[in-house]
Design an enzyme around this catalytic site. Structure first.
Site, short mmCIF file in Angstrom:
data_model
loop_
_atom_site.label_atom_id
_atom_site.label_comp_id
_atom_site.label_asym_id
_atom_site.label_seq_id
_atom_site.Cartn_x
_atom_site.Cartn_y
_atom_site.Cartn_z
N HIS A 7 0.83 -1.21 0.00
CA HIS A 7 0.00 0.00 0.00
C HIS A 7 0.87 1.26 0.00
O HIS A 7 0.69 2.16 -0.84
CB HIS A 7 -0.92 -0.03 1.22
CG HIS A 7 -1.84 1.13 1.31
ND1 HIS A 7 -3.14 1.08 0.87
CD2 HIS A 7 -1.66 2.39 1.80
CE1 HIS A 7 -3.72 2.26 1.08
NE2 HIS A 7 -2.83 3.07 1.65
N GLU A 8 1.80 1.33 0.93
CA GLU A 8 2.66 2.53 1.04
C GLU A 8 3.58 2.67 -0.17
O GLU A 8 3.83 3.78 -0.63
CB GLU A 8 3.46 2.52 2.34
CG GLU A 8 2.60 2.63 3.59
CD GLU A 8 1.70 3.86 3.64
OE1 GLU A 8 2.04 4.91 3.06
OE2 GLU A 8 0.63 3.77 4.26
N HIS A 11 1.65 4.41 -2.89
CA HIS A 11 1.62 5.87 -2.74
C HIS A 11 2.93 6.48 -3.24
O HIS A 11 2.93 7.45 -3.99
CB HIS A 11 1.45 6.28 -1.28
CG HIS A 11 0.08 6.09 -0.73
ND1 HIS A 11 -1.05 6.62 -1.31
CD2 HIS A 11 -0.34 5.44 0.38
CE1 HIS A 11 -2.10 6.30 -0.59
NE2 HIS A 11 -1.70 5.58 0.45
N ASP A 83 -7.51 7.51 2.82
CA ASP A 83 -7.12 7.99 1.49
C ASP A 83 -8.37 8.25 0.64
O ASP A 83 -8.44 9.26 -0.06
CB ASP A 83 -6.25 6.94 0.77
CG ASP A 83 -4.97 6.62 1.51
OD1 ASP A 83 -4.43 7.51 2.20
OD2 ASP A 83 -4.51 5.47 1.41
#
Length: 171
Positions: A7-8, A11, A83
């Site tokens: 996930h990170e 980003h 988000d």
């Protein structure tokens, strides 16, 4: 840990690929408050006057985490809730307050009451127009999500390397 790392990394890769977005400073999978991980950036300048493209690309980068989950894990998690909330609020503001919608143009559809107290947005339109606003926001979010998935697919090797590094080193 794996899902958070992916996930990170999503980003970070999305933000790096988008020309108007800030420079990534640090990415971590160490929990911070309510967040399982975080991606920090260095502001390019002190400007608070954002362009439509900058705001749209911010939505793309916000949705990069969810897009990475779908691309790599082939499933999605609850990790993108904040988000999604932020991306939706930004898209809604673009449509209703900033005149940045192709469909509505310069029409002011919301105003902010008590900006320094609760900052609540008040809609200045009828129910039919409010439904159209929802459709326009949904279209904008869908396009941004597709763009995030495209960017991450094109940069899959970097995405996988960053996620693997986060799993091993955490930051």
């Amino acid at each position: 840990l794996r899902e958070t790392a992916i996930h990170e990394a999503g980003h970070a890769v999305a933000m790096y690929c988008l020309p108007t977005q800030e420079r990534v400073m640090s990415v971590t999978v160490v929990p911070r408050g309510n967040s399982l991980g975080a991606t920090w950036y260095i502001p390019r300048d002190d400007s608070s006057n954002l362009t439509r493209n900058q705001m749209y690309e911010e939505i793309v980068s916000l949705l990069g985490g969810r897009a990475a989950e779908e691309l790599v894990i082939k499933d999605i998690t609850t990790g993108a809730s904040n988000d999604i909330e932020r991306a939706t609020a930004l898209a809604r503001s673009m449509v209703t307050q900033y005149g940045m919608s192709e469909h509505f143009g310069l029409m002011g559809l919301e105003s902010v009451e008590h900006r320094y107290l609760d900052g609540r947005a008040v809609t200045n339109c009828g129910e039919a127009t409010a439904a159209e606003i929802d459709q326009e926001v949904m279209r904008m979010l869908k396009n941004a999500y597709e763009e995030a998935k495209r960017l991450l697919s094109e940069n899959r090797e970097a995405l996988d390397k960053i996620a693997a590094f986060l799993i091993e080193k955490e930051t």
